[in-house]
Design a protein around this motif. Structure first.
Motif, PDB file in Angstrom:
ATOM      1  N   TYR A 157      -5.997   2.015   6.312  1.00 49.95           N
ATOM      2  CA  TYR A 157      -6.190   2.000   4.855  1.00 49.95           C
ATOM      3  C   TYR A 157      -5.366   0.957   4.106  1.00 49.95           C
ATOM      4  O   TYR A 157      -5.515   0.816   2.900  1.00 49.95           O
ATOM      5  CB  TYR A 157      -5.915   3.402   4.278  1.00 49.95           C
ATOM      6  CG  TYR A 157      -6.878   4.434   4.837  1.00 49.95           C
ATOM      7  CD1 TYR A 157      -8.216   4.447   4.432  1.00 49.95           C
ATOM      8  CD2 TYR A 157      -6.467   5.356   5.796  1.00 49.95           C
ATOM      9  CE1 TYR A 157      -9.112   5.371   4.967  1.00 49.95           C
ATOM     10  CE2 TYR A 157      -7.355   6.284   6.333  1.00 49.95           C
ATOM     11  CZ  TYR A 157      -8.677   6.285   5.918  1.00 49.95           C
ATOM     12  OH  TYR A 157      -9.562   7.184   6.451  1.00 49.95           O
TER      13      TYR A 157
ATOM     14  N   LYS B   3      -7.255  -2.456  -3.924  1.00 48.88           N
ATOM     15  CA  LYS B   3      -7.320  -1.651  -5.166  1.00 48.88           C
ATOM     16  C   LYS B   3      -6.198  -2.044  -6.117  1.00 48.88           C
ATOM     17  O   LYS B   3      -6.391  -2.070  -7.342  1.00 48.88           O
ATOM     18  CB  LYS B   3      -7.276  -0.156  -4.819  1.00 48.88           C
ATOM     19  CG  LYS B   3      -8.599   0.311  -4.213  1.00 48.88           C
ATOM     20  CD  LYS B   3      -8.525   1.729  -3.671  1.00 48.88           C
ATOM     21  CE  LYS B   3      -9.879   2.103  -3.054  1.00 48.88           C
ATOM     22  NZ  LYS B   3      -9.815   3.354  -2.274  1.00 48.88           N
TER      23      LYS B   3
ATOM     24  N   GLU C 219      -7.216  -5.171  -7.796  1.00 52.98           N
ATOM     25  CA  GLU C 219      -8.258  -4.918  -8.790  1.00 52.98           C
ATOM     26  C   GLU C 219      -7.642  -4.379 -10.081  1.00 52.98           C
ATOM     27  O   GLU C 219      -8.055  -4.760 -11.174  1.00 52.98           O
ATOM     28  CB  GLU C 219      -9.266  -3.918  -8.209  1.00 52.98           C
ATOM     29  CG  GLU C 219     -10.663  -4.058  -8.739  1.00 52.98           C
ATOM     30  CD  GLU C 219     -11.301  -5.417  -8.468  1.00 52.98           C
ATOM     31  OE1 GLU C 219     -11.026  -6.026  -7.417  1.00 52.98           O
ATOM     32  OE2 GLU C 219     -12.076  -5.867  -9.333  1.00 52.98           O
ATOM     33  N   ILE C 220      -6.644  -3.526  -9.942  1.00 55.45           N
ATOM     34  CA  ILE C 220      -5.991  -2.982 -11.148  1.00 55.45           C
ATOM     35  C   ILE C 220      -5.269  -4.112 -11.886  1.00 55.45           C
ATOM     36  O   ILE C 220      -5.392  -4.249 -13.106  1.00 55.45           O
ATOM     37  CB  ILE C 220      -5.012  -1.840 -10.778  1.00 55.45           C
ATOM     38  CG1 ILE C 220      -5.801  -0.640 -10.260  1.00 55.45           C
ATOM     39  CG2 ILE C 220      -4.164  -1.440 -11.993  1.00 55.45           C
ATOM     40  CD1 ILE C 220      -4.934   0.446  -9.650  1.00 55.45           C
TER      41      ILE C 220
ATOM     42  N   GLU D 138      -7.383  -1.720   2.164  1.00 56.72           N
ATOM     43  CA  GLU D 138      -8.123  -1.089   1.072  1.00 56.72           C
ATOM     44  C   GLU D 138      -7.190  -0.805  -0.114  1.00 56.72           C
ATOM     45  O   GLU D 138      -7.544  -1.041  -1.256  1.00 56.72           O
ATOM     46  CB  GLU D 138      -8.692   0.227   1.599  1.00 56.72           C
ATOM     47  CG  GLU D 138     -10.141   0.449   1.268  1.00 56.72           C
ATOM     48  CD  GLU D 138     -10.648   1.682   1.987  1.00 56.72           C
ATOM     49  OE1 GLU D 138     -10.524   2.787   1.441  1.00 56.72           O
ATOM     50  OE2 GLU D 138     -11.145   1.532   3.129  1.00 56.72           O
ATOM     51  N   MET D 139      -5.989  -0.313   0.191  1.00 56.79           N
ATOM     52  CA  MET D 139      -5.029  -0.027  -0.891  1.00 56.79           C
ATOM     53  C   MET D 139      -4.620  -1.318  -1.589  1.00 56.79           C
ATOM     54  O   MET D 139      -4.536  -1.389  -2.812  1.00 56.79           O
ATOM     55  CB  MET D 139      -3.776   0.663  -0.324  1.00 56.79           C
ATOM     56  CG  MET D 139      -4.014   2.076   0.134  1.00 56.79           C
ATOM     57  SD  MET D 139      -2.452   2.986   0.313  1.00 56.79           S
ATOM     58  CE  MET D 139      -1.721   2.166   1.713  1.00 56.79           C
TER      59      MET D 139
ATOM     60  N   THR E 121     -13.291  -9.727  -5.088  1.00 63.28           N
ATOM     61  CA  THR E 121     -14.420  -8.902  -5.516  1.00 63.28           C
ATOM     62  C   THR E 121     -15.226  -9.727  -6.526  1.00 63.28           C
ATOM     63  O   THR E 121     -14.721 -10.718  -7.069  1.00 63.28           O
ATOM     64  CB  THR E 121     -13.928  -7.620  -6.209  1.00 63.28           C
ATOM     65  OG1 THR E 121     -13.069  -8.006  -7.301  1.00 63.28           O
ATOM     66  CG2 THR E 121     -13.162  -6.733  -5.258  1.00 63.28           C
TER      67      THR E 121
END
Ligand code: ZN
Lengths: 287, 79
Positions: free
Chosen positions: B18, B25, B28-29, B21-22, A210
Protein backbone atom coordinates in the motif's frame (compact mmCIF):
# COMPACT_ATOMS: atom_id res chain seq x y z
CA UNK A 1 -11.59 15.65 -30.76
CA UNK A 2 -8.60 14.03 -32.45
CA UNK A 3 -5.58 12.74 -30.55
CA UNK A 4 -2.00 11.82 -31.31
CA UNK A 5 -0.82 9.31 -28.69
CA UNK A 6 2.78 10.39 -28.07
CA UNK A 7 3.94 7.38 -26.03
CA UNK A 8 2.36 3.95 -26.15
CA UNK A 9 3.82 0.43 -26.32
CA UNK A 10 1.51 -1.22 -28.82
CA UNK A 11 3.57 -4.43 -29.01
CA UNK A 12 2.11 -5.14 -25.56
CA UNK A 13 -1.46 -4.30 -26.52
CA UNK A 14 -4.14 -6.20 -28.38
CA UNK A 15 -5.51 -5.44 -31.82
CA UNK A 16 -8.79 -4.59 -30.08
CA UNK A 17 -6.88 -1.76 -28.37
CA UNK A 18 -6.01 -0.33 -31.80
CA UNK A 19 -9.71 -0.31 -32.61
CA UNK A 20 -10.54 1.31 -29.26
CA UNK A 21 -7.88 3.99 -29.88
CA UNK A 22 -9.30 4.68 -33.34
CA UNK A 23 -12.82 4.91 -31.94
CA UNK A 24 -11.63 7.40 -29.34
CA UNK A 25 -10.12 9.74 -31.92
CA UNK A 26 -6.48 8.61 -32.06
CA UNK A 27 -5.09 9.09 -35.59
CA UNK A 28 -1.40 8.42 -34.91
CA UNK A 29 0.67 6.65 -32.25
CA UNK A 30 4.34 7.00 -31.33
CA UNK A 31 5.91 3.87 -29.87
CA UNK A 32 9.28 4.14 -28.11
CA UNK A 33 11.46 1.06 -27.77
CA UNK A 34 11.38 -0.16 -24.17
CA UNK A 35 11.91 -2.96 -21.71
CA UNK A 36 9.81 -6.07 -22.34
CA UNK A 37 9.52 -7.05 -18.67
CA UNK A 38 12.47 -9.41 -19.04
CA UNK A 39 15.99 -8.94 -20.43
CA UNK A 40 16.43 -9.90 -24.09
CA UNK A 41 19.42 -11.10 -26.08
CA UNK A 42 20.82 -8.84 -28.84
CA UNK A 43 19.05 -11.07 -31.39
CA UNK A 44 15.83 -10.45 -29.48
CA UNK A 45 16.30 -6.73 -30.05
CA UNK A 46 16.66 -7.17 -33.80
CA UNK A 47 13.35 -9.04 -33.83
CA UNK A 48 11.80 -6.33 -31.64
CA UNK A 49 12.99 -3.55 -33.96
CA UNK A 50 11.50 -5.47 -36.90
CA UNK A 51 8.23 -5.77 -35.03
CA UNK A 52 8.23 -2.00 -34.46
CA UNK A 53 9.10 -1.10 -38.04
CA UNK A 54 7.35 -3.84 -40.04
CA UNK A 55 4.52 -5.47 -38.13
CA UNK A 56 3.01 -2.71 -35.96
CA UNK A 57 2.50 -0.19 -38.81
CA UNK A 58 0.43 -2.83 -40.65
CA UNK A 59 -1.63 -3.69 -37.56
CA UNK A 60 -2.29 0.04 -36.91
CA UNK A 61 -3.20 0.77 -40.53
CA UNK A 62 -6.18 -1.58 -40.31
CA UNK A 63 -7.81 1.09 -38.17
CA UNK A 64 -6.54 4.12 -40.07
CA UNK A 65 -3.89 4.82 -37.42
CA UNK A 66 -0.41 5.96 -38.48
CA UNK A 67 2.20 4.05 -36.48
CA UNK A 68 5.56 5.67 -35.73
CA UNK A 69 8.32 4.36 -33.50
CA UNK A 70 11.66 5.04 -31.85
CA UNK A 71 14.70 2.76 -31.72
CA UNK A 72 17.12 2.24 -28.83
CA UNK A 73 18.34 -0.03 -26.08
CA UNK A 74 16.25 0.84 -23.03
CA UNK A 75 18.11 2.03 -19.90
CA UNK A 76 17.07 -0.99 -17.83
CA UNK A 77 19.05 -3.29 -20.13
CA UNK A 78 21.92 -0.83 -20.64
CA UNK A 79 23.69 -2.18 -17.56
CA UNK A 80 25.28 -4.90 -19.71
CA UNK A 81 27.84 -2.98 -21.79
CA UNK A 82 28.61 -5.96 -24.03
CA UNK A 83 24.97 -6.30 -24.98
CA UNK A 84 24.72 -2.52 -25.42
CA UNK A 85 27.58 -2.59 -27.93
CA UNK A 86 25.88 -5.33 -29.97
CA UNK A 87 22.44 -3.71 -29.93
CA UNK A 88 23.76 -0.24 -30.81
CA UNK A 89 25.60 -1.72 -33.77
CA UNK A 90 22.26 -2.98 -35.17
CA UNK A 91 20.46 0.33 -34.73
CA UNK A 92 21.56 2.48 -37.73
CA UNK A 93 19.79 0.37 -40.37
CA UNK A 94 16.54 0.59 -38.39
CA UNK A 95 16.87 4.37 -37.97
CA UNK A 96 16.51 4.56 -41.77
CA UNK A 97 13.09 2.84 -41.74
CA UNK A 98 10.16 5.01 -42.90
CA UNK A 99 8.18 4.98 -39.61
CA UNK A 100 11.14 5.71 -37.30
CA UNK A 101 11.08 9.18 -35.72
CA UNK A 102 14.37 9.03 -33.81
CA UNK A 103 16.19 7.52 -30.87
CA UNK A 104 14.25 6.61 -27.72
CA UNK A 105 13.22 6.03 -25.11
CA UNK A 106 16.75 6.28 -23.83
CA UNK A 107 17.49 7.60 -20.35
CA UNK A 108 18.29 6.32 -16.91
CA UNK A 109 16.77 3.72 -14.66
CA UNK A 110 18.89 3.43 -11.51
CA UNK A 111 21.32 6.21 -12.48
CA UNK A 112 24.34 3.87 -12.71
CA UNK A 113 27.67 4.57 -14.42
CA UNK A 114 26.92 2.05 -17.20
CA UNK A 115 23.51 3.57 -17.87
CA UNK A 116 25.22 6.96 -18.15
CA UNK A 117 27.73 5.61 -20.66
CA UNK A 118 25.07 4.02 -22.87
CA UNK A 119 22.91 7.17 -22.67
CA UNK A 120 25.82 9.23 -23.99
CA UNK A 121 26.44 6.72 -26.78
CA UNK A 122 22.81 7.01 -27.89
CA UNK A 123 22.95 10.82 -27.91
CA UNK A 124 26.13 10.66 -29.97
CA UNK A 125 24.37 8.29 -32.37
CA UNK A 126 21.53 10.83 -32.78
CA UNK A 127 24.11 13.47 -33.68
CA UNK A 128 25.97 11.11 -36.03
CA UNK A 129 22.72 9.99 -37.72
CA UNK A 130 22.12 13.55 -38.91
CA UNK A 131 25.71 13.88 -40.12
CA UNK A 132 25.27 10.67 -42.09
CA UNK A 133 22.10 11.96 -43.75
CA UNK A 134 23.52 15.40 -44.59
CA UNK A 135 26.88 13.95 -45.69
CA UNK A 136 28.61 15.97 -42.98
CA UNK A 137 28.48 19.18 -45.02
CA UNK A 138 25.76 21.39 -43.63
CA UNK A 139 26.51 23.72 -40.72
CA UNK A 140 22.80 23.52 -39.88
CA UNK A 141 23.04 19.79 -39.23
CA UNK A 142 20.30 18.74 -36.90
CA UNK A 143 20.53 15.66 -34.78
CA UNK A 144 17.89 12.93 -34.90
CA UNK A 145 14.94 13.53 -32.57
CA UNK A 146 15.50 12.11 -29.08
CA UNK A 147 12.90 10.77 -26.64
CA UNK A 148 14.08 10.41 -23.05
CA UNK A 149 12.69 8.31 -20.21
CA UNK A 150 13.31 9.69 -16.72
CA UNK A 151 13.59 7.26 -13.78
CA UNK A 152 10.77 6.27 -11.48
CA UNK A 153 9.77 7.56 -8.06
CA UNK A 154 12.69 8.25 -5.72
CA UNK A 155 15.24 8.10 -8.57
CA UNK A 156 13.45 10.65 -10.76
CA UNK A 157 14.84 13.95 -9.45
CA UNK A 158 18.46 12.86 -9.41
CA UNK A 159 18.13 11.10 -12.76
CA UNK A 160 16.49 14.09 -14.44
CA UNK A 161 19.24 16.41 -13.20
CA UNK A 162 21.87 13.97 -14.43
CA UNK A 163 20.21 13.72 -17.85
CA UNK A 164 20.03 17.52 -18.18
CA UNK A 165 23.72 17.82 -17.25
CA UNK A 166 24.74 15.15 -19.76
CA UNK A 167 22.77 16.83 -22.55
CA UNK A 168 24.39 20.15 -21.66
CA UNK A 169 27.81 18.55 -22.03
CA UNK A 170 27.05 18.01 -25.73
CA UNK A 171 26.90 21.80 -26.14
CA UNK A 172 25.60 23.20 -29.44
CA UNK A 173 25.34 19.73 -30.92
CA UNK A 174 22.06 19.28 -29.04
CA UNK A 175 19.01 21.41 -29.82
CA UNK A 176 16.62 21.24 -26.82
CA UNK A 177 13.70 21.77 -29.21
CA UNK A 178 14.47 18.37 -30.73
CA UNK A 179 14.48 16.47 -27.42
CA UNK A 180 11.44 15.36 -25.41
CA UNK A 181 12.02 14.47 -21.76
CA UNK A 182 9.24 12.20 -20.58
CA UNK A 183 7.52 11.23 -17.33
CA UNK A 184 7.97 14.70 -15.76
CA UNK A 185 6.18 15.44 -12.50
CA UNK A 186 5.83 18.46 -10.23
CA UNK A 187 9.46 18.38 -9.10
CA UNK A 188 11.00 17.97 -12.58
CA UNK A 189 8.75 19.74 -15.11
CA UNK A 190 10.20 23.18 -14.30
CA UNK A 191 13.81 21.99 -14.78
CA UNK A 192 12.95 20.46 -18.16
CA UNK A 193 10.87 23.32 -19.56
CA UNK A 194 13.19 26.08 -18.34
CA UNK A 195 16.09 24.42 -20.17
CA UNK A 196 14.04 24.60 -23.40
CA UNK A 197 13.22 20.89 -23.80
CA UNK A 198 9.85 19.39 -24.60
CA UNK A 199 8.20 17.71 -21.61
CA UNK A 200 5.94 14.66 -21.47
CA UNK A 201 3.59 13.88 -18.60
CA UNK A 202 2.60 10.25 -18.09
CA UNK A 203 -0.73 9.40 -16.52
CA UNK A 204 -0.05 6.49 -14.17
CA UNK A 205 -2.29 7.39 -11.23
CA UNK A 206 -0.29 5.46 -8.62
CA UNK A 207 3.36 5.87 -9.65
CA UNK A 208 3.41 9.03 -11.81
CA UNK A 209 0.66 11.62 -12.39
CA UNK A 210 -3.13 11.60 -12.24
CA UNK A 211 -5.27 13.44 -14.82
CA UNK A 212 -5.93 16.12 -12.19
CA UNK A 213 -2.27 16.72 -11.36
CA UNK A 214 -1.35 16.71 -15.06
CA UNK A 215 -3.86 19.47 -15.77
CA UNK A 216 -2.51 21.36 -12.72
CA UNK A 217 0.98 21.17 -14.24
CA UNK A 218 -0.37 22.33 -17.59
CA UNK A 219 -1.90 25.35 -15.84
CA UNK A 220 1.19 26.13 -13.78
CA UNK A 221 3.85 25.65 -16.47
CA UNK A 222 1.85 26.44 -19.60
CA UNK A 223 0.78 24.21 -22.48
CA UNK A 224 3.73 25.08 -24.74
CA UNK A 225 6.15 22.22 -25.44
CA UNK A 226 4.03 19.92 -23.29
CA UNK A 227 2.57 16.51 -24.22
CA UNK A 228 0.37 14.08 -22.29
CA UNK A 229 0.57 10.31 -22.62
CA UNK A 230 -0.71 7.18 -20.93
CA UNK A 231 2.44 5.13 -21.68
CA UNK A 232 0.19 2.10 -21.95
CA UNK A 233 2.26 -1.11 -21.94
CA UNK A 234 2.20 -4.64 -20.51
CA UNK A 235 1.78 -3.35 -16.94
CA UNK A 236 -1.20 -1.83 -15.18
CA UNK A 237 -1.95 1.03 -17.58
CA UNK A 238 -4.82 2.43 -19.62
CA UNK A 239 -4.53 4.13 -23.03
CA UNK A 240 -7.63 6.21 -22.25
CA UNK A 241 -5.87 8.02 -19.39
CA UNK A 242 -4.80 10.55 -22.04
CA UNK A 243 -8.46 11.13 -22.82
CA UNK A 244 -9.33 11.34 -19.11
CA UNK A 245 -6.78 14.13 -18.80
CA UNK A 246 -8.39 15.98 -21.70
CA UNK A 247 -11.76 15.49 -20.01
CA UNK A 248 -10.42 16.88 -16.72
CA UNK A 249 -9.11 19.96 -18.53
CA UNK A 250 -12.42 20.31 -20.36
CA UNK A 251 -14.51 20.19 -17.19
CA UNK A 252 -12.31 22.89 -15.66
CA UNK A 253 -13.33 25.06 -18.59
CA UNK A 254 -10.16 25.15 -20.65
CA UNK A 255 -11.08 26.13 -24.22
CA UNK A 256 -11.05 23.54 -26.99
CA UNK A 257 -8.21 25.21 -28.95
CA UNK A 258 -5.91 24.77 -25.91
CA UNK A 259 -6.93 21.12 -25.66
CA UNK A 260 -6.36 20.59 -29.37
CA UNK A 261 -2.91 22.11 -28.90
CA UNK A 262 -1.89 19.85 -26.02
CA UNK A 263 -3.37 16.57 -27.26
CA UNK A 264 -2.84 16.91 -31.01
CA UNK A 265 -0.84 19.91 -32.18
CA UNK A 266 2.01 19.65 -29.69
CA UNK A 267 2.84 16.05 -30.61
CA UNK A 268 2.42 17.01 -34.29
CA UNK A 269 4.88 19.91 -33.80
CA UNK A 270 7.49 17.87 -31.96
CA UNK A 271 7.31 14.73 -34.12
CA UNK A 272 6.78 16.81 -37.28
CA UNK A 273 10.38 18.02 -37.02
CA UNK A 274 11.05 14.69 -38.67
CA UNK A 275 9.49 14.92 -42.16
CA UNK A 276 8.46 11.26 -41.92
CA UNK A 277 5.69 12.27 -39.49
CA UNK A 278 2.61 13.10 -41.57
CA UNK A 279 -0.12 14.68 -39.36
CA UNK A 280 0.13 18.47 -39.36
CA UNK A 281 -1.02 20.86 -36.60
CA UNK A 282 -4.66 21.89 -37.05
CA UNK A 283 -6.53 25.11 -36.37
CA UNK A 284 -10.05 25.07 -35.01
CA UNK A 285 -12.38 27.18 -37.11
CA UNK A 286 -14.65 29.44 -35.05
CA UNK A 287 -18.25 28.77 -35.96
CA UNK B 1 -18.29 -7.05 20.50
CA UNK B 2 -18.11 -9.48 17.59
CA UNK B 3 -15.04 -11.62 17.13
CA UNK B 4 -12.28 -9.91 15.16
CA UNK B 5 -10.14 -11.35 12.38
CA UNK B 6 -6.40 -10.77 12.48
CA UNK B 7 -4.99 -9.14 9.35
CA UNK B 8 -3.22 -12.08 7.72
CA UNK B 9 -0.06 -10.36 6.45
CA UNK B 10 3.04 -9.12 8.26
CA UNK B 11 3.32 -5.32 8.51
CA UNK B 12 6.25 -5.18 6.09
CA UNK B 13 4.13 -6.80 3.36
CA UNK B 14 1.19 -4.54 4.08
CA UNK B 15 3.47 -1.53 3.73
CA UNK B 16 4.92 -2.93 0.49
CA UNK B 17 1.47 -3.35 -1.00
CA UNK B 18 0.00 0.00 0.00
CA UNK B 19 2.94 2.41 0.21
CA UNK B 20 2.72 3.78 -3.35
CA UNK B 21 -1.03 4.13 -3.08
CA UNK B 22 -0.68 6.16 0.12
CA UNK B 23 2.03 8.30 -1.46
CA UNK B 24 -0.22 8.99 -4.48
CA UNK B 25 -3.08 10.03 -2.20
CA UNK B 26 -0.82 12.45 -0.31
CA UNK B 27 0.32 13.98 -3.62
CA UNK B 28 -3.30 14.34 -4.68
CA UNK B 29 -4.20 16.16 -1.47
CA UNK B 30 -1.22 18.49 -1.87
CA UNK B 31 -2.09 19.20 -5.51
CA UNK B 32 -5.75 19.81 -4.69
CA UNK B 33 -4.92 22.27 -1.88
CA UNK B 34 -2.57 24.06 -4.31
CA UNK B 35 -5.36 24.11 -6.92
CA UNK B 36 -7.72 25.76 -4.46
CA UNK B 37 -5.04 28.39 -3.72
CA UNK B 38 -4.51 29.02 -7.44
CA UNK B 39 -8.25 29.38 -8.10
CA UNK B 40 -9.90 32.79 -8.39
CA UNK B 41 -10.87 34.45 -5.08
CA UNK B 42 -9.22 31.95 -2.70
CA UNK B 43 -10.10 34.28 0.20
CA UNK B 44 -13.74 33.17 -0.12
CA UNK B 45 -12.92 29.68 1.16
CA UNK B 46 -10.39 30.53 3.87
CA UNK B 47 -12.99 30.02 6.59
CA UNK B 48 -14.82 27.16 4.86
CA UNK B 49 -15.44 24.37 7.41
CA UNK B 50 -14.50 21.74 4.82
CA UNK B 51 -10.94 23.05 4.74
CA UNK B 52 -10.90 23.04 8.55
CA UNK B 53 -12.00 19.40 8.34
CA UNK B 54 -9.11 18.59 6.00
CA UNK B 55 -6.63 20.16 8.42
CA UNK B 56 -8.08 18.26 11.37
CA UNK B 57 -8.06 15.01 9.40
CA UNK B 58 -4.38 15.56 8.59
CA UNK B 59 -3.75 15.98 12.32
CA UNK B 60 -5.46 12.64 12.93
CA UNK B 61 -3.11 11.06 10.38
CA UNK B 62 -0.16 12.43 12.32
CA UNK B 63 -1.42 10.96 15.58
CA UNK B 64 -0.84 7.44 16.84
CA UNK B 65 -3.44 4.76 16.09
CA UNK B 66 -5.70 2.97 16.42
CA UNK B 67 -8.85 3.78 14.46
CA UNK B 68 -7.61 6.77 12.49
CA UNK B 69 -10.21 6.10 9.80
CA UNK B 70 -13.06 5.99 12.32
CA UNK B 71 -11.88 9.22 13.92
CA UNK B 72 -11.78 10.97 10.54
CA UNK B 73 -15.29 9.72 9.73
CA UNK B 74 -16.49 11.08 13.08
CA UNK B 75 -14.85 14.43 12.40
CA UNK B 76 -16.94 14.68 9.25
CA UNK B 77 -20.18 13.53 10.95
CA UNK B 78 -23.06 15.75 12.02
CA UNK B 79 -23.52 15.36 15.75
ZN1 ZN C 1 7.58 3.96 -22.26
Amino acid sequence: MFFIDPHIHMVSRTTADYEMLALSGVVAVSEPAFWAGFDRSPAGFVDYFRQLTEFEPVRAAQFGIDHYCWICLNPKEAEDLGKAREVLAEMPRFLDQPNVLGIGEIGLNKNTANEVKVFQQHVQMAIDAARRQTAGASPAMRHALILIHTPHLQDKLKGTRLILEMLKDFGNAIDPGRVLIDHVEEHTIGLVKEAGYWAGMTIYPISKATPQRAVDMMEMYGPERLCVNAAADWGVSDPLNTHRTMQEARRRGHPLPVLLDVFYNNPARFFGQNPRFKPKPMRMATL
Amino acid sequence: MAATITHPRPASETLDIYFLEMRAKLLEIGATLDRIDRSARPEEVVADPRLAFIREALAVLQSAGPERARRIEELYSLQ
